[in-house]
Motif scaffolding. Sequence first.
Motif, PDB file in Angstrom:
ATOM      1  N   PHE A 104     -58.989  88.481  31.631  1.00 34.67           N
ATOM      2  CA  PHE A 104     -59.826  88.939  30.491  1.00 34.67           C
ATOM      3  C   PHE A 104     -58.930  88.095  29.382  1.00 34.67           C
ATOM      4  O   PHE A 104     -57.463  88.608  28.886  1.00 34.67           O
ATOM      5  CB  PHE A 104     -59.252  90.160  30.099  1.00 34.67           C
ATOM      6  N   ILE A 105     -59.734  87.498  28.640  1.00 35.31           N
ATOM      7  CA  ILE A 105     -59.397  86.287  27.392  1.00 35.31           C
ATOM      8  C   ILE A 105     -59.324  86.869  26.715  1.00 35.31           C
ATOM      9  O   ILE A 105     -60.708  87.305  26.160  1.00 35.31           O
ATOM     10  CB  ILE A 105     -60.191  85.696  27.909  1.00 35.31           C
ATOM     11  N   VAL A 106     -58.112  86.983  26.016  1.00 39.25           N
ATOM     12  CA  VAL A 106     -58.020  88.027  24.548  1.00 39.25           C
ATOM     13  C   VAL A 106     -58.680  87.203  23.509  1.00 39.25           C
ATOM     14  O   VAL A 106     -59.124  87.252  22.622  1.00 39.25           O
ATOM     15  CB  VAL A 106     -56.809  88.450  24.088  1.00 39.25           C
ATOM     16  N   ASN A 107     -57.536  85.467  23.683  1.00 42.40           N
ATOM     17  CA  ASN A 107     -57.568  84.713  22.887  1.00 42.40           C
ATOM     18  C   ASN A 107     -57.316  83.257  23.479  1.00 42.40           C
ATOM     19  O   ASN A 107     -55.984  83.131  24.457  1.00 42.40           O
ATOM     20  CB  ASN A 107     -56.725  85.038  21.862  1.00 42.40           C
ATOM     21  N   ASN A 108     -57.904  82.521  23.286  1.00 42.05           N
ATOM     22  CA  ASN A 108     -58.120  81.011  23.677  1.00 42.05           C
ATOM     23  C   ASN A 108     -58.434  79.944  22.408  1.00 42.05           C
ATOM     24  O   ASN A 108     -59.620  79.753  22.526  1.00 42.05           O
ATOM     25  CB  ASN A 108     -59.107  80.587  24.585  1.00 42.05           C
ATOM     26  N   THR A 109     -57.690  78.978  22.179  1.00 40.86           N
ATOM     27  CA  THR A 109     -58.036  78.375  20.756  1.00 40.86           C
ATOM     28  C   THR A 109     -57.159  76.962  21.256  1.00 40.86           C
ATOM     29  O   THR A 109     -57.830  75.994  20.740  1.00 40.86           O
ATOM     30  CB  THR A 109     -57.247  79.006  19.582  1.00 40.86           C
ATOM     31  N   SER A 110     -57.156  77.028  22.548  1.00 45.87           N
ATOM     32  CA  SER A 110     -56.588  75.356  23.500  1.00 45.87           C
ATOM     33  C   SER A 110     -58.382  74.282  23.140  1.00 45.87           C
ATOM     34  O   SER A 110     -59.372  75.227  23.437  1.00 45.87           O
ATOM     35  CB  SER A 110     -55.466  76.169  25.043  1.00 45.87           C
ATOM     36  N   VAL A 111     -57.682  73.200  23.706  1.00 47.79           N
ATOM     37  CA  VAL A 111     -58.810  72.745  24.474  1.00 47.79           C
ATOM     38  C   VAL A 111     -59.572  72.929  25.387  1.00 47.79           C
ATOM     39  O   VAL A 111     -60.700  72.203  25.908  1.00 47.79           O
ATOM     40  CB  VAL A 111     -58.426  71.223  24.118  1.00 47.79           C
ATOM     41  N   LEU A 171     -50.732  85.982  30.653  1.00 50.13           N
ATOM     42  CA  LEU A 171     -50.724  85.149  29.687  1.00 50.13           C
ATOM     43  C   LEU A 171     -50.440  84.855  28.499  1.00 50.13           C
ATOM     44  O   LEU A 171     -51.673  84.894  27.769  1.00 50.13           O
ATOM     45  CB  LEU A 171     -50.976  83.773  30.619  1.00 50.13           C
ATOM     46  N   LYS A 172     -49.245  84.648  27.543  1.00 50.00           N
ATOM     47  CA  LYS A 172     -49.205  85.099  25.584  1.00 50.00           C
ATOM     48  C   LYS A 172     -48.305  83.329  25.809  1.00 50.00           C
ATOM     49  O   LYS A 172     -47.902  84.023  25.821  1.00 50.00           O
ATOM     50  CB  LYS A 172     -48.765  86.279  25.481  1.00 50.00           C
ATOM     51  N   ASP A 185     -44.907  80.625  32.786  1.00 48.13           N
ATOM     52  CA  ASP A 185     -45.238  81.598  31.856  1.00 48.13           C
ATOM     53  C   ASP A 185     -45.891  82.919  32.320  1.00 48.13           C
ATOM     54  O   ASP A 185     -46.500  84.120  31.192  1.00 48.13           O
ATOM     55  CB  ASP A 185     -46.260  80.681  30.259  1.00 48.13           C
ATOM     56  N   LEU A 186     -46.249  83.001  32.748  1.00 50.68           N
ATOM     57  CA  LEU A 186     -47.530  83.696  33.776  1.00 50.68           C
ATOM     58  C   LEU A 186     -46.010  85.740  34.057  1.00 50.68           C
ATOM     59  O   LEU A 186     -45.409  85.110  34.550  1.00 50.68           O
ATOM     60  CB  LEU A 186     -47.664  83.876  35.428  1.00 50.68           C
ATOM     61  N   GLN A 187     -46.462  86.164  33.231  1.00 50.97           N
ATOM     62  CA  GLN A 187     -45.732  87.289  33.319  1.00 50.97           C
ATOM     63  C   GLN A 187     -46.204  88.207  34.225  1.00 50.97           C
ATOM     64  O   GLN A 187     -47.457  88.818  34.408  1.00 50.97           O
ATOM     65  CB  GLN A 187     -45.608  87.944  32.107  1.00 50.97           C
ATOM     66  N   TRP A 188     -45.472  89.334  35.038  1.00 47.52           N
ATOM     67  CA  TRP A 188     -46.132  90.783  35.894  1.00 47.52           C
ATOM     68  C   TRP A 188     -45.937  91.506  34.906  1.00 47.52           C
ATOM     69  O   TRP A 188     -44.736  91.799  34.401  1.00 47.52           O
ATOM     70  CB  TRP A 188     -45.097  90.444  37.166  1.00 47.52           C
ATOM     71  N   LEU A 189     -46.749  92.735  35.378  1.00 42.90           N
ATOM     72  CA  LEU A 189     -47.512  93.690  34.470  1.00 42.90           C
ATOM     73  C   LEU A 189     -46.921  94.907  35.291  1.00 42.90           C
ATOM     74  O   LEU A 189     -48.214  95.290  36.088  1.00 42.90           O
ATOM     75  CB  LEU A 189     -48.198  93.867  33.442  1.00 42.90           C
ATOM     76  N   PRO A 190     -45.886  95.305  35.873  1.00 49.02           N
ATOM     77  CA  PRO A 190     -46.330  96.396  37.099  1.00 49.02           C
ATOM     78  C   PRO A 190     -46.434  97.821  36.492  1.00 49.02           C
ATOM     79  O   PRO A 190     -46.948  98.470  37.501  1.00 49.02           O
ATOM     80  CB  PRO A 190     -44.253  96.339  37.361  1.00 49.02           C
ATOM     81  N   LEU A 191     -46.889  97.576  35.596  1.00 46.01           N
ATOM     82  CA  LEU A 191     -47.774  98.769  35.118  1.00 46.01           C
ATOM     83  C   LEU A 191     -48.624  98.899  34.896  1.00 46.01           C
ATOM     84  O   LEU A 191     -49.873 100.066  34.471  1.00 46.01           O
ATOM     85  CB  LEU A 191     -46.486  99.244  33.902  1.00 46.01           C
ATOM     86  N   GLY A 192     -49.331  97.218  34.884  1.00 43.22           N
ATOM     87  CA  GLY A 192     -50.619  97.583  34.874  1.00 43.22           C
ATOM     88  C   GLY A 192     -51.202  97.460  33.342  1.00 43.22           C
ATOM     89  O   GLY A 192     -49.961  96.517  32.976  1.00 43.22           O
ATOM     90  N   LEU A 249     -54.378  85.989  27.413  1.00 41.84           N
ATOM     91  CA  LEU A 249     -54.945  86.627  28.778  1.00 41.84           C
ATOM     92  C   LEU A 249     -54.647  87.269  29.235  1.00 41.84           C
ATOM     93  O   LEU A 249     -53.096  87.599  29.499  1.00 41.84           O
ATOM     94  CB  LEU A 249     -55.595  85.127  29.080  1.00 41.84           C
ATOM     95  N   GLU A 250     -54.900  87.992  30.492  1.00 40.19           N
ATOM     96  CA  GLU A 250     -54.816  89.064  31.272  1.00 40.19           C
ATOM     97  C   GLU A 250     -55.537  88.794  32.576  1.00 40.19           C
ATOM     98  O   GLU A 250     -56.528  88.570  32.070  1.00 40.19           O
ATOM     99  CB  GLU A 250     -55.077  90.345  31.171  1.00 40.19           C
ATOM    100  N   CYS A 251     -54.688  88.679  33.689  1.00 39.85           N
ATOM    101  CA  CYS A 251     -55.102  88.421  35.241  1.00 39.85           C
ATOM    102  C   CYS A 251     -55.305  89.526  36.235  1.00 39.85           C
ATOM    103  O   CYS A 251     -53.716  90.015  35.726  1.00 39.85           O
ATOM    104  CB  CYS A 251     -54.699  87.169  35.716  1.00 39.85           C
TER     105      CYS A 251
END
Lengths: 128, 402
Positions: free
Chosen positions: B142-149, B190-191, B211-218, B261-263
């Motif tokens: 789920f991509i919130v923002n992607n301004t990279s190339v 990933l932010k 840089d990927l962070q785990w979100l154990p709470l969902g 983004l959120e994976c």
Amino acid sequence: MNAPDRQEKFVVPEGIKKVAFKPDTKVANAGSFTSQREDHTVGNLIRMQLHRDRNVVFAGYRIPHPLEYQMVVKVQTNGKKTPIQAVQHSLQDLGDEVNDIRAKFQEQLSQFGGGPGGGMGGPPLPPY
Amino acid sequence: MARTKHKARVAGGEGGAGPTAQPGAAGAAQGAAAAAGQAADGGPSTSGRLPDNLELARTRVVCGPDMNLHTTSTIAATQWASLGVDASFDLDSFRRGFNIDITRYEGDDMEFEMKGVSCALANSLRRIMISEAPTMAIEHVFIVNNTSVIQDEVLAHRLGLIPLKVDPRLFQYKSKEESPSEHNTIVLKLKVECRRLPNGSMENECVYSRDLQWLPLGSEMPDETSCRFASSQEALVPGGVRPVHDDILIAKMRPGQVIELECHCIKGVGDEHAKWSPVATTWYRLMPEVVLLQQPHGDVARALAEQLPGLLALQGTGDAATVTVGDVRKHDKLLEKVRRLSGEEQYKQYIQLRKIKDHFIFTIESTGAWRPHELFNYAVSVMMSKCDKVLEGLQAFPQRSF
């Protein structure tokens, strides 16, 4: 566009039987087995094992269409066994062979010390 | 019940195969005496002994300079019935002939040798390891923002291929209709923003897998992703979830560009998409054999030993020089040279490259989620369950003859 869902490759839908058997009308002691959701992995193995059976005259497998996930094994025997028995014996033999492989591998592994870092430790987990 | 009957059948069959009044009777009688024994060279077993040329064709692939000979390994049980040799399957001779030897096990790589199995079995195990052992991999991004190339879909594709160090047994499969929950989904975030620092250097020019962070709470946006965890996953995955390798480059950015983004990761198998394959790859090769058809002497021996240093050891001097073949496994890179030399006029009657048909050198390179030996054990149990499933399906049919 017409490609089926990838999951259809291994999930057998409700109501469809895993194995169907059709005796051959023109040849004696012959029949075809259609296995749903199986591919070369089992097909080649069953065919190879059937060839090693003295009473099997003909054994072959095919996958009629790559997008329809089923496999057909055709067996003809010399009458001392029925095709169904031949396939059953082959599958049992395969099971025994594979069991033996597992046992010997475990033995080797324990000699090797269970692999570096041990196995995945912790409490017993549900099957995969 | 059915199995014991079957064993009796095998034992009775063996006795019947031996004495046959055929031209090769003498050989067959000897063979019957050593019935169901191992062929001396360690090839597949038959009850009886074939003439040498047929034995070669049965147990060895001859690697000629332009093509390989005797490559088929499926033999019918009755193929040499006219010679009095029974090639049917016998569980006891399989047990006697089968052997496994683990030669190397370092971290995620395992190499072992299997002797006495057929090619079909080795191939099936390889196929199962590649495509039917489950792992966890990123599926929905789920991509919130992607301004990279890097385009959204390319980024999502790259994220999917990152191997995750998490035991897939802790999670359940998720079907399309099910909503994500703590039992079937792992959420990673990933932010990263690339900035220019006061001292002129760039921060976060490269986005790595660390840089990927785990979100154990969902999920942090449950309304958009419909992913709601009833409880934290910390108890479920005590070690935490992270990629196997920290330094996988995901994207490169310039100052001012942001990736947010959120994976969501779910459990799958290699059959569905290669990202779920637990192995970098797994492969086998046949055991090679370098054979001296004739012993070369003098100059030819010296020339051969020079061409294949290490593989061939020169002995003696002058006209009495001879060569012996060393350990083939240590000189992999020279084997193709042997093949080429066996086609050259001056060497072709001396040297030949062969492969032993039922001796496999198997290598398993795991990506990190599974240990290689557990993967092999799992492949073996999957194979058994496949055989059992088909057997079960067959029970429905009557055993009558027709």
